[in-house]
Design a protein around this motif. Structure first.
Motif, PDB file in Angstrom:
ATOM      1  N   LEU A   1     -51.788  67.004  27.267  1.00  0.00           N
ATOM      2  CA  LEU A   1     -52.160  66.313  26.554  1.00  0.00           C
ATOM      3  C   LEU A   1     -52.738  65.851  26.937  1.00  0.00           C
ATOM      4  O   LEU A   1     -52.761  64.863  27.544  1.00  0.00           O
ATOM      5  CB  LEU A   1     -51.634  65.853  25.185  1.00  0.00           C
ATOM      6  CG  LEU A   1     -50.460  67.293  23.772  1.00  0.00           C
ATOM      7  CD1 LEU A   1     -49.450  65.468  23.267  1.00  0.00           C
ATOM      8  CD2 LEU A   1     -51.638  67.504  23.604  1.00  0.00           C
TER       9      LEU A   1
ATOM     10  N   ARG B   1     -47.061  70.778  15.710  1.00  0.00           N
ATOM     11  CA  ARG B   1     -46.511  69.738  17.112  1.00  0.00           C
ATOM     12  C   ARG B   1     -44.944  68.986  16.233  1.00  0.00           C
ATOM     13  O   ARG B   1     -44.599  69.074  16.699  1.00  0.00           O
ATOM     14  CB  ARG B   1     -47.386  68.419  17.230  1.00  0.00           C
ATOM     15  CG  ARG B   1     -46.934  67.490  17.892  1.00  0.00           C
ATOM     16  CD  ARG B   1     -47.631  66.133  18.328  1.00  0.00           C
ATOM     17  NE  ARG B   1     -47.967  65.872  16.596  1.00  0.00           N
ATOM     18  CZ  ARG B   1     -48.574  64.763  16.239  1.00  0.00           C
ATOM     19  NH1 ARG B   1     -49.880  64.444  17.058  1.00  0.00           N
ATOM     20  NH2 ARG B   1     -49.095  64.059  14.852  1.00  0.00           N
TER      21      ARG B   1
ATOM     22  N   TRP C   1     -46.300  70.736  28.076  1.00  0.00           N
ATOM     23  CA  TRP C   1     -47.066  70.327  26.262  1.00  0.00           C
ATOM     24  C   TRP C   1     -47.537  69.118  26.264  1.00  0.00           C
ATOM     25  O   TRP C   1     -48.742  68.905  26.151  1.00  0.00           O
ATOM     26  CB  TRP C   1     -46.256  70.959  25.153  1.00  0.00           C
ATOM     27  CG  TRP C   1     -47.347  70.063  24.308  1.00  0.00           C
ATOM     28  CD1 TRP C   1     -47.899  70.649  23.130  1.00  0.00           C
ATOM     29  CD2 TRP C   1     -46.305  68.743  23.024  1.00  0.00           C
ATOM     30  NE1 TRP C   1     -48.515  70.248  22.103  1.00  0.00           N
ATOM     31  CE2 TRP C   1     -47.475  69.276  21.497  1.00  0.00           C
ATOM     32  CE3 TRP C   1     -45.598  67.709  23.595  1.00  0.00           C
ATOM     33  CZ2 TRP C   1     -47.479  68.433  20.707  1.00  0.00           C
ATOM     34  CZ3 TRP C   1     -45.435  66.994  22.554  1.00  0.00           C
ATOM     35  CH2 TRP C   1     -46.822  66.921  21.333  1.00  0.00           C
ATOM     36  N   PHE C   2     -46.330  67.739  26.179  1.00  0.00           N
ATOM     37  CA  PHE C   2     -47.044  66.749  26.675  1.00  0.00           C
ATOM     38  C   PHE C   2     -48.186  66.123  27.306  1.00  0.00           C
ATOM     39  O   PHE C   2     -48.678  65.909  27.241  1.00  0.00           O
ATOM     40  CB  PHE C   2     -45.577  65.872  26.618  1.00  0.00           C
ATOM     41  CG  PHE C   2     -46.609  63.860  26.115  1.00  0.00           C
ATOM     42  CD1 PHE C   2     -46.447  63.841  25.053  1.00  0.00           C
ATOM     43  CD2 PHE C   2     -46.107  63.029  27.481  1.00  0.00           C
ATOM     44  CE1 PHE C   2     -46.791  62.779  25.063  1.00  0.00           C
ATOM     45  CE2 PHE C   2     -46.343  62.408  27.097  1.00  0.00           C
ATOM     46  CZ  PHE C   2     -47.022  61.513  25.870  1.00  0.00           C
ATOM     47  N   GLU C   3     -47.878  66.533  28.972  1.00  0.00           N
ATOM     48  CA  GLU C   3     -48.694  66.390  29.513  1.00  0.00           C
ATOM     49  C   GLU C   3     -50.070  67.069  30.025  1.00  0.00           C
ATOM     50  O   GLU C   3     -50.725  66.998  30.410  1.00  0.00           O
ATOM     51  CB  GLU C   3     -48.225  66.368  31.500  1.00  0.00           C
ATOM     52  CG  GLU C   3     -46.892  65.544  31.289  1.00  0.00           C
ATOM     53  CD  GLU C   3     -46.119  66.834  32.888  1.00  0.00           C
ATOM     54  OE1 GLU C   3     -46.222  67.774  33.209  1.00  0.00           O
ATOM     55  OE2 GLU C   3     -45.823  65.140  33.245  1.00  0.00           O
TER      56      GLU C   3
ATOM     57  N   GLN D   1     -54.705  61.540  25.916  1.00  0.00           N
ATOM     58  CA  GLN D   1     -54.616  60.309  26.095  1.00  0.00           C
ATOM     59  C   GLN D   1     -54.316  59.845  24.801  1.00  0.00           C
ATOM     60  O   GLN D   1     -53.632  59.705  24.605  1.00  0.00           O
ATOM     61  CB  GLN D   1     -55.545  59.024  26.886  1.00  0.00           C
ATOM     62  CG  GLN D   1     -54.730  57.882  27.123  1.00  0.00           C
ATOM     63  CD  GLN D   1     -55.335  56.501  27.913  1.00  0.00           C
ATOM     64  OE1 GLN D   1     -56.267  57.302  28.115  1.00  0.00           O
ATOM     65  NE2 GLN D   1     -55.186  55.702  28.128  1.00  0.00           N
ATOM     66  N   GLU D   2     -55.341  59.972  23.819  1.00  0.00           N
ATOM     67  CA  GLU D   2     -55.120  60.244  22.334  1.00  0.00           C
ATOM     68  C   GLU D   2     -53.760  60.607  21.527  1.00  0.00           C
ATOM     69  O   GLU D   2     -53.819  60.068  21.438  1.00  0.00           O
ATOM     70  CB  GLU D   2     -56.600  60.477  21.694  1.00  0.00           C
ATOM     71  CG  GLU D   2     -56.636  59.781  20.285  1.00  0.00           C
ATOM     72  CD  GLU D   2     -57.859  59.655  19.917  1.00  0.00           C
ATOM     73  OE1 GLU D   2     -58.075  60.146  18.576  1.00  0.00           O
ATOM     74  OE2 GLU D   2     -58.753  58.722  20.844  1.00  0.00           O
ATOM     75  N   GLU D   3     -54.232  61.982  22.059  1.00  0.00           N
ATOM     76  CA  GLU D   3     -53.323  62.873  21.669  1.00  0.00           C
ATOM     77  C   GLU D   3     -52.045  62.403  22.209  1.00  0.00           C
ATOM     78  O   GLU D   3     -51.009  62.274  21.212  1.00  0.00           O
ATOM     79  CB  GLU D   3     -53.833  64.740  22.279  1.00  0.00           C
ATOM     80  CG  GLU D   3     -55.127  65.075  21.523  1.00  0.00           C
ATOM     81  CD  GLU D   3     -55.276  66.808  22.167  1.00  0.00           C
ATOM     82  OE1 GLU D   3     -54.749  66.801  23.076  1.00  0.00           O
ATOM     83  OE2 GLU D   3     -55.248  67.332  21.006  1.00  0.00           O
ATOM     84  N   GLN D   4     -51.779  62.460  22.986  1.00  0.00           N
ATOM     85  CA  GLN D   4     -50.716  61.605  23.778  1.00  0.00           C
ATOM     86  C   GLN D   4     -49.900  59.859  22.893  1.00  0.00           C
ATOM     87  O   GLN D   4     -48.380  60.543  22.499  1.00  0.00           O
ATOM     88  CB  GLN D   4     -50.172  61.175  25.101  1.00  0.00           C
ATOM     89  CG  GLN D   4     -50.600  62.458  25.910  1.00  0.00           C
ATOM     90  CD  GLN D   4     -50.626  61.777  27.579  1.00  0.00           C
ATOM     91  OE1 GLN D   4     -50.666  61.114  28.264  1.00  0.00           O
ATOM     92  NE2 GLN D   4     -49.594  63.219  28.602  1.00  0.00           N
ATOM     93  N   SER D   5     -50.705  59.389  22.821  1.00  0.00           N
ATOM     94  CA  SER D   5     -50.782  58.151  22.210  1.00  0.00           C
ATOM     95  C   SER D   5     -50.410  59.160  20.195  1.00  0.00           C
ATOM     96  O   SER D   5     -49.222  58.085  19.550  1.00  0.00           O
ATOM     97  CB  SER D   5     -51.518  57.440  21.684  1.00  0.00           C
ATOM     98  OG  SER D   5     -51.656  56.882  22.618  1.00  0.00           O
TER      99      SER D   5
ATOM    100  N   ALA E   1     -48.481  61.667  19.835  1.00  0.00           N
ATOM    101  CA  ALA E   1     -47.601  62.481  19.612  1.00  0.00           C
ATOM    102  C   ALA E   1     -46.555  61.730  19.629  1.00  0.00           C
ATOM    103  O   ALA E   1     -45.413  61.742  19.419  1.00  0.00           O
ATOM    104  CB  ALA E   1     -47.476  63.771  20.447  1.00  0.00           C
ATOM    105  N   PHE E   2     -46.311  59.667  20.453  1.00  0.00           N
ATOM    106  CA  PHE E   2     -45.680  59.431  20.732  1.00  0.00           C
ATOM    107  C   PHE E   2     -44.863  59.376  19.591  1.00  0.00           C
ATOM    108  O   PHE E   2     -43.330  59.093  19.699  1.00  0.00           O
ATOM    109  CB  PHE E   2     -45.762  58.404  21.313  1.00  0.00           C
ATOM    110  CG  PHE E   2     -44.978  57.451  22.160  1.00  0.00           C
ATOM    111  CD1 PHE E   2     -44.565  58.600  23.409  1.00  0.00           C
ATOM    112  CD2 PHE E   2     -45.002  55.910  22.325  1.00  0.00           C
ATOM    113  CE1 PHE E   2     -43.258  57.969  24.690  1.00  0.00           C
ATOM    114  CE2 PHE E   2     -44.018  55.657  23.360  1.00  0.00           C
ATOM    115  CZ  PHE E   2     -43.184  56.370  23.999  1.00  0.00           C
TER     116      PHE E   2
END
Length: 71
Positions: free
Chosen positions: A28, A4, A24-26, A30-34, A36-37
């Motif tokens: 993911l 990542r 890639w981000f979309e 919800q938890e993975e987006q958090s 990665a943020f």
């Protein structure tokens, strides 16, 4: 370095298209987006600092009597 982080770094440097990063981000959850943020913000922050440094160098070059102090 995590996969990542490698991807985010490549996006921040313009080595990969932003459309790839968005896809890639979309993709993911919800938890993975958090998760990665925060690293995403760190990479973007580095990019913004580099742009500011380049802008300051251009200003200094065009106004040799002015000085910019690095902090």
């Amino acid at each position: 370095m995590k996969e990542r982080e490698v991807l985010l770094n490549a996006l921040a440097q313009g080595l990969r298209p932003m459309s790839e990063g968005i896809e890639w981000f979309e993709g993911l959850g919800q938890e993975e987006q958090s998760e990665a943020f925060e690293p995403l913000l760190n990479h973007l922050d580095q990019d913004v600092r580099e742009e500011a440094r380049l802008a300051a160098a251009e200003i200094t070059a065009s106004n040799p009597d002015d000085t910019i102090h690095n902090s």
